[in-house]
Design an enzyme around this catalytic site. Sequence first.
Site, mmCIF file in Angstrom:
data_model
loop_
_atom_site.group_PDB
_atom_site.id
_atom_site.type_symbol
_atom_site.label_atom_id
_atom_site.label_comp_id
_atom_site.label_asym_id
_atom_site.label_seq_id
_atom_site.Cartn_x
_atom_site.Cartn_y
_atom_site.Cartn_z
ATOM 1 N N THR A 164 16.270 2.159 -28.779
ATOM 2 C CA THR A 164 16.254 0.797 -29.298
ATOM 3 C C THR A 164 17.457 0.599 -30.194
ATOM 4 O O THR A 164 17.917 1.544 -30.839
ATOM 5 C CB THR A 164 14.954 0.526 -30.089
ATOM 6 O OG1 THR A 164 15.066 -0.743 -30.742
ATOM 7 C CG2 THR A 164 14.711 1.604 -31.148
ATOM 8 N N THR A 209 17.289 -1.602 -32.560
ATOM 9 C CA THR A 209 16.767 -2.146 -33.816
ATOM 10 C C THR A 209 16.934 -1.143 -34.959
ATOM 11 O O THR A 209 17.129 -1.519 -36.107
ATOM 12 C CB THR A 209 15.287 -2.545 -33.653
ATOM 13 O OG1 THR A 209 15.192 -3.448 -32.561
ATOM 14 C CG2 THR A 209 14.757 -3.211 -34.891
ATOM 15 N N CYS A 253 -21.069 -18.664 -12.267
ATOM 16 C CA CYS A 253 -22.343 -18.240 -12.850
ATOM 17 C C CYS A 253 -22.435 -16.717 -12.892
ATOM 18 O O CYS A 253 -22.932 -16.141 -13.863
ATOM 19 C CB CYS A 253 -23.511 -18.811 -12.064
ATOM 20 S SG CYS A 253 -23.519 -20.623 -12.042
HETATM 21 N N1 3NM Z 1 10.623 2.594 -36.285
HETATM 22 P P1 3NM Z 1 11.992 -2.529 -31.538
HETATM 23 S S1 3NM Z 1 11.642 2.588 -33.964
HETATM 24 C C1 3NM Z 1 11.066 0.330 -37.140
HETATM 25 O O1 3NM Z 1 10.709 5.391 -34.147
HETATM 26 C C2 3NM Z 1 11.127 1.340 -36.093
HETATM 27 O O2 3NM Z 1 9.712 5.192 -36.046
HETATM 28 C C3 3NM Z 1 10.809 3.366 -35.223
HETATM 29 O O3 3NM Z 1 12.111 -1.909 -32.991
HETATM 30 C C4 3NM Z 1 10.393 4.756 -35.130
HETATM 31 O O4 3NM Z 1 10.555 -2.858 -31.315
HETATM 32 C C5 3NM Z 1 11.723 1.166 -34.861
HETATM 33 O O5 3NM Z 1 12.860 -3.759 -31.612
HETATM 34 C C6 3NM Z 1 12.362 -0.061 -34.351
HETATM 35 O O6 3NM Z 1 12.515 -1.536 -30.593
HETATM 36 C C7 3NM Z 1 11.503 -0.727 -33.329
#
Ligand code: 3NM
Length: 514
Positions: A142, A144, A440
Amino acid sequence: ADPPPMTVDYSVYLVTDSRPAILAPGRRLAHVVDAALRGGATAVQLRDKLGSDADVAAQARELLGLTRARGVPLLINDRVGVALEVGCEGVHLGQDDMDVAQARRMLGPGKIIGVSARSPAEAVAACDAGADYLGIGTVFSTTTRRKTDTATILGPAGVGAILAALAAAGHASVPTVAIGGIDAANAPAVLAHASAPRKPLDGLAVVSAIVAAADPAAAAARLLSAVLRARVPLVVERVARATPVSHNMTNLVVQNLAANVALAVGASPIMANYALEAPDLAGLGGALVINMGTVTPEGLDNFVKALAAYNDAGRPVVLDPVGAGATAVRRDAVKKLLSAGTFAVIKGNASEMLTVHSVITADDQEHQRQPPREAQRGVDSTATLTITQRAALARSIARGRGRPCVAVVTGVSDIISDGRRTARVDNGHELLGAITGSGCSLGTVLSAAVAAYEEDPFVAAVAATVMFGVAAEMAAARSDVRGPGTFVPAFIDELHAVRRATAERDWRWLALAK
Ligand code: 3NM
Ligand code: MG
């Protein structure tokens, strides 16, 4: 003494991120969280790695207003002091954050402490230290999180291994969510392959799948439907094992089909319209279906008495308000029944449910006796409400007037709501509309499911609806089914096959589920 930690539904766990790469510029986090809650997010974590404590506290206070209104917990990532200051429901701790024991000392026993775990060892250690739930990740790569943070890509199988380790270490009761790169598209695979038999996942945690979604409410709803769907086999299995009594007070046309459908799913049908039997039957631990398909003064009196008997025994009752708006008599019958007792489930097509809704919200005034605006012909559903309108209708009925229930609005897409969570089930086949008594008999399956799976009537209702729709699809796909006549026996066969497949843990039929 501190209150015990609230029971938390981890099904769809929203983790926030306000960075512009995730939260589109111009959007407010509070709006996204509000939409996600509307769609079905069941838990929220405020995760902000950049802001000051004061900023995070201010943000938390705003989000708390939204989460509290929906009975959903708000947790704060990492900053235990901020959680303490704003009085939210708990914290989530990474492996590099404060340790669980110290957070517990600061927060007390009533708060929720979640911990991130990347390996079986970390997971078991966190549970030993007293974590209330675990976030297991990273499932998929990811963007993120920074790459350096997500060195361990577990894949669904790696999550499954951690779950198995937890079960082996005696921590099967600690809730778990998977996190990292999860969205509605890959959710079914995560739920299917990341769940050890003795320790299924309790939910999915996501950031971008909701925060970066064009429609966060729809994204949350899709995730919730996926999580609920994964629980279907549990309910199917429970019905078959518990063989709950399904007591049907129903119309003459559907008695035979409904009884066969009940038998096919493993329930024990009793077709008994005489209310004097109800107290004894309620004592059998099953559920009652009140089906208004044939209304007579005597019949209505029997319904009311049986409803009271089941309410007294604390056993669930399903209302099937057949043709509710078609005549003044039926509308009055709905009114009488709704004021006479409580229902675990109310199921009807959009027209019928519009009538139920108008009865619930009516002020008992004469002008309210006018037929609902939605024209009704016979008992066929003619209402053409959008999915969003149906969801609003289901939610509103479910909240009731001090009498909450699970509302099931049937149609091409079935909508199920308990007022807090709303799910959409797209299974089914048009041949169901070409035979009599299909709606039903769904009422009968609903009764069996809520009787056997009492801990969550909403999940039970979703499972019953999925099972019913999937069996219809399987039947319609058979080469020996050429129309409505051959569909009926095939449908009963396939309901039975779903039950058998579940007993054998052969869940390929779930692949059919949309
Ligand atoms: N923690 P998304 S991965 C906040 O592996 C977080 O512990 C993670 O973001 C872990 O849903 C992550 O956009 C980010 O992939 C998840
Ligand atoms: Mg951290």
